[in-house]
Design a protein around this motif. Structure first.
Motif, PDB file in Angstrom:
ATOM      1  N   LYS A 104       7.658  28.766  53.598  1.00  0.00           N
ATOM      2  CA  LYS A 104       9.064  29.093  53.371  1.00  0.00           C
ATOM      3  C   LYS A 104       9.774  29.400  54.687  1.00  0.00           C
ATOM      4  CE  LYS A 104      12.109  32.203  50.839  1.00  0.00           C
ATOM      5  NZ  LYS A 104      13.144  31.958  51.775  1.00  0.00           N
ATOM      6  N   ILE A 105       9.104  30.090  55.585  1.00  0.00           N
ATOM      7  CA  ILE A 105       9.720  30.416  56.872  1.00  0.00           C
ATOM      8  C   ILE A 105       9.978  29.151  57.673  1.00  0.00           C
ATOM      9  CG2 ILE A 105       9.345  31.612  59.055  1.00  0.00           C
ATOM     10  CD1 ILE A 105       7.832  33.737  57.496  1.00  0.00           C
ATOM     11  N   LEU A 106       9.076  28.200  57.601  1.00  0.00           N
ATOM     12  CA  LEU A 106       9.268  26.922  58.290  1.00  0.00           C
ATOM     13  C   LEU A 106      10.487  26.185  57.742  1.00  0.00           C
ATOM     14  CD1 LEU A 106       8.052  24.775  60.288  1.00  0.00           C
ATOM     15  CD2 LEU A 106       7.009  23.793  58.256  1.00  0.00           C
ATOM     16  N   LEU A 107      10.618  26.152  56.435  1.00  0.00           N
ATOM     17  CA  LEU A 107      11.769  25.481  55.826  1.00  0.00           C
ATOM     18  C   LEU A 107      13.074  26.223  56.109  1.00  0.00           C
ATOM     19  CD1 LEU A 107      10.233  24.349  52.428  1.00  0.00           C
ATOM     20  CD2 LEU A 107      10.724  22.958  54.432  1.00  0.00           C
ATOM     21  N   ASP A 108      13.028  27.556  56.106  1.00  0.00           N
ATOM     22  CA  ASP A 108      14.219  28.330  56.472  1.00  0.00           C
ATOM     23  C   ASP A 108      14.646  28.030  57.899  1.00  0.00           C
ATOM     24  OD1 ASP A 108      14.672  29.584  54.065  1.00  0.00           O
ATOM     25  OD2 ASP A 108      13.514  31.379  54.577  1.00  0.00           O
ATOM     26  N   GLY A 109      13.684  27.884  58.789  1.00  0.00           N
ATOM     27  CA  GLY A 109      13.993  27.535  60.176  1.00  0.00           C
ATOM     28  C   GLY A 109      14.597  26.153  60.297  1.00  0.00           C
ATOM     29  N   ALA A 110      14.098  25.212  59.504  1.00  0.00           N
ATOM     30  CA  ALA A 110      14.642  23.849  59.539  1.00  0.00           C
ATOM     31  C   ALA A 110      16.073  23.820  59.015  1.00  0.00           C
ATOM     32  CB  ALA A 110      13.755  22.913  58.725  1.00  0.00           C
ATOM     33  N   VAL A 111      16.339  24.559  57.960  1.00  0.00           N
ATOM     34  CA  VAL A 111      17.697  24.606  57.412  1.00  0.00           C
ATOM     35  C   VAL A 111      18.638  25.307  58.384  1.00  0.00           C
ATOM     36  CG1 VAL A 111      19.097  25.557  55.538  1.00  0.00           C
ATOM     37  CG2 VAL A 111      16.940  24.446  55.025  1.00  0.00           C
ATOM     38  N   MET A 112      18.156  26.370  59.032  1.00  0.00           N
ATOM     39  CA  MET A 112      18.980  27.054  60.021  1.00  0.00           C
ATOM     40  C   MET A 112      19.304  26.122  61.182  1.00  0.00           C
ATOM     41  SD  MET A 112      18.218  30.425  62.307  1.00  0.00           S
ATOM     42  CE  MET A 112      17.072  29.553  63.331  1.00  0.00           C
ATOM     43  N   MET A 113      18.322  25.334  61.625  1.00  0.00           N
ATOM     44  CA  MET A 113      18.557  24.385  62.703  1.00  0.00           C
ATOM     45  C   MET A 113      19.590  23.335  62.280  1.00  0.00           C
ATOM     46  SD  MET A 113      15.919  21.821  64.600  1.00  0.00           S
ATOM     47  CE  MET A 113      15.786  20.832  63.131  1.00  0.00           C
ATOM     48  N   ALA A 114      19.539  22.896  61.025  1.00  0.00           N
ATOM     49  CA  ALA A 114      20.515  21.921  60.545  1.00  0.00           C
ATOM     50  C   ALA A 114      21.918  22.512  60.513  1.00  0.00           C
ATOM     51  CB  ALA A 114      20.116  21.427  59.152  1.00  0.00           C
ATOM     52  N   TYR A 115      22.033  23.766  60.062  1.00  0.00           N
ATOM     53  CA  TYR A 115      23.341  24.428  60.067  1.00  0.00           C
ATOM     54  C   TYR A 115      23.891  24.553  61.485  1.00  0.00           C
ATOM     55  CZ  TYR A 115      23.278  25.888  55.145  1.00  0.00           C
ATOM     56  OH  TYR A 115      23.289  25.912  53.787  1.00  0.00           O
ATOM     57  N   LEU A 116      23.041  24.939  62.417  1.00  0.00           N
ATOM     58  CA  LEU A 116      23.508  25.098  63.791  1.00  0.00           C
ATOM     59  C   LEU A 116      23.822  23.753  64.440  1.00  0.00           C
ATOM     60  CD1 LEU A 116      21.261  28.038  64.982  1.00  0.00           C
ATOM     61  CD2 LEU A 116      23.607  28.095  64.158  1.00  0.00           C
ATOM     62  N   ALA A 117      23.109  22.700  64.051  1.00  0.00           N
ATOM     63  CA  ALA A 117      23.446  21.361  64.545  1.00  0.00           C
ATOM     64  C   ALA A 117      24.816  20.935  64.029  1.00  0.00           C
ATOM     65  CB  ALA A 117      22.373  20.359  64.124  1.00  0.00           C
ATOM     66  N   CYS A 118      25.100  21.235  62.764  1.00  0.00           N
ATOM     67  CA  CYS A 118      26.433  20.944  62.221  1.00  0.00           C
ATOM     68  C   CYS A 118      27.500  21.753  62.947  1.00  0.00           C
ATOM     69  CB  CYS A 118      26.481  21.249  60.731  1.00  0.00           C
ATOM     70  SG  CYS A 118      25.543  20.100  59.723  1.00  0.00           S
ATOM     71  N   ALA A 119      27.192  23.002  63.271  1.00  0.00           N
ATOM     72  CA  ALA A 119      28.144  23.834  63.998  1.00  0.00           C
ATOM     73  C   ALA A 119      28.448  23.240  65.366  1.00  0.00           C
ATOM     74  CB  ALA A 119      27.602  25.250  64.139  1.00  0.00           C
ATOM     75  N   LEU A 179      27.833  30.882  60.696  1.00  0.00           N
ATOM     76  CA  LEU A 179      27.574  31.995  59.772  1.00  0.00           C
ATOM     77  C   LEU A 179      26.492  31.640  58.757  1.00  0.00           C
ATOM     78  CD1 LEU A 179      31.114  33.443  59.023  1.00  0.00           C
ATOM     79  CD2 LEU A 179      29.237  34.551  60.224  1.00  0.00           C
ATOM     80  N   MET A 180      26.481  30.405  58.276  1.00  0.00           N
ATOM     81  CA  MET A 180      25.435  30.009  57.330  1.00  0.00           C
ATOM     82  C   MET A 180      24.066  29.967  58.010  1.00  0.00           C
ATOM     83  SD  MET A 180      27.094  27.373  54.636  1.00  0.00           S
ATOM     84  CE  MET A 180      28.306  26.476  55.581  1.00  0.00           C
ATOM     85  N   GLY A 181      24.033  29.563  59.278  1.00  0.00           N
ATOM     86  CA  GLY A 181      22.781  29.611  60.022  1.00  0.00           C
ATOM     87  C   GLY A 181      22.305  31.042  60.227  1.00  0.00           C
ATOM     88  N   VAL A 182      23.241  31.946  60.511  1.00  0.00           N
ATOM     89  CA  VAL A 182      22.898  33.364  60.663  1.00  0.00           C
ATOM     90  C   VAL A 182      22.382  33.924  59.342  1.00  0.00           C
ATOM     91  CG1 VAL A 182      23.921  35.657  61.042  1.00  0.00           C
ATOM     92  CG2 VAL A 182      24.410  33.783  62.609  1.00  0.00           C
ATOM     93  N   HIS A 183      22.960  33.479  58.234  1.00  0.00           N
ATOM     94  CA  HIS A 183      22.484  33.922  56.921  1.00  0.00           C
ATOM     95  C   HIS A 183      21.033  33.523  56.716  1.00  0.00           C
ATOM     96  CE1 HIS A 183      21.701  33.189  52.606  1.00  0.00           C
ATOM     97  NE2 HIS A 183      22.155  34.417  52.534  1.00  0.00           N
ATOM     98  N   ASN A 184      20.687  32.283  57.088  1.00  0.00           N
ATOM     99  CA  ASN A 184      19.303  31.855  56.942  1.00  0.00           C
ATOM    100  C   ASN A 184      18.371  32.642  57.863  1.00  0.00           C
ATOM    101  OD1 ASN A 184      19.905  30.019  55.007  1.00  0.00           O
ATOM    102  ND2 ASN A 184      18.808  28.352  55.973  1.00  0.00           N
ATOM    103  N   LEU A 185      18.823  32.931  59.068  1.00  0.00           N
ATOM    104  CA  LEU A 185      18.013  33.715  59.990  1.00  0.00           C
ATOM    105  C   LEU A 185      17.774  35.120  59.438  1.00  0.00           C
ATOM    106  CD1 LEU A 185      16.675  33.985  62.795  1.00  0.00           C
ATOM    107  CD2 LEU A 185      18.876  34.830  63.611  1.00  0.00           C
ATOM    108  N   LEU A 186      18.841  35.750  58.954  1.00  0.00           N
ATOM    109  CA  LEU A 186      18.696  37.084  58.372  1.00  0.00           C
ATOM    110  C   LEU A 186      17.816  37.059  57.125  1.00  0.00           C
ATOM    111  CD1 LEU A 186      22.310  38.492  58.727  1.00  0.00           C
ATOM    112  CD2 LEU A 186      20.289  39.099  60.071  1.00  0.00           C
ATOM    113  N   GLY A 187      17.951  36.003  56.338  1.00  0.00           N
ATOM    114  CA  GLY A 187      17.117  35.886  55.145  1.00  0.00           C
ATOM    115  C   GLY A 187      15.654  35.748  55.488  1.00  0.00           C
ATOM    116  N   ALA A 188      15.339  35.004  56.528  1.00  0.00           N
ATOM    117  CA  ALA A 188      13.939  34.830  56.919  1.00  0.00           C
ATOM    118  C   ALA A 188      13.369  36.096  57.542  1.00  0.00           C
ATOM    119  CB  ALA A 188      13.815  33.667  57.893  1.00  0.00           C
TER     120      ALA A 188
END
Length: 90
Positions: free
Chosen positions: A2-17, A41-50
């Protein structure tokens, strides 16, 4: 896993940013700047969630979603602002 997938989603959000930030720097359109901020902000949400979700109890985990709510409201406000600005040009 789950942490790996959260990191991948956070990276995708930051790439979009970064994608929207590049368009903002080229066009100086406020819509792109606000979209960039919302995706950050969505990337930060994923980071905080992880990082914080395993330590928070079930009663306090919903406070993390305030960050995501702010991001969605920012997107809606950016779209509203863009449409309002376009209406005065006619």
């Amino acid at each position: 896993m789950k942490i790996l997938l959260d990191g991948a989603v956070m990276m995708a959000y930051l790439a979009c940013a970064l994608f929207f930030l590049r368009f903002y720097l080229q066009s100086k359109d406020r819509l792109f700047a606000l979209f960039s901020l919302a995706f950050t902000l969505m990337g930060v949400h994923n980071l905080l969630g992880a990082l914080l979700a395993p330590t928070l109890d079930a009663e306090r985990i919903h406070y993390l979603y305030v960050v995501r709510l702010m991001a969605y409201l920012l997107i809606l406000g950016a779209i509203w602002d863009k449409n309002r600005a376009g209406r005065s040009l006619r």
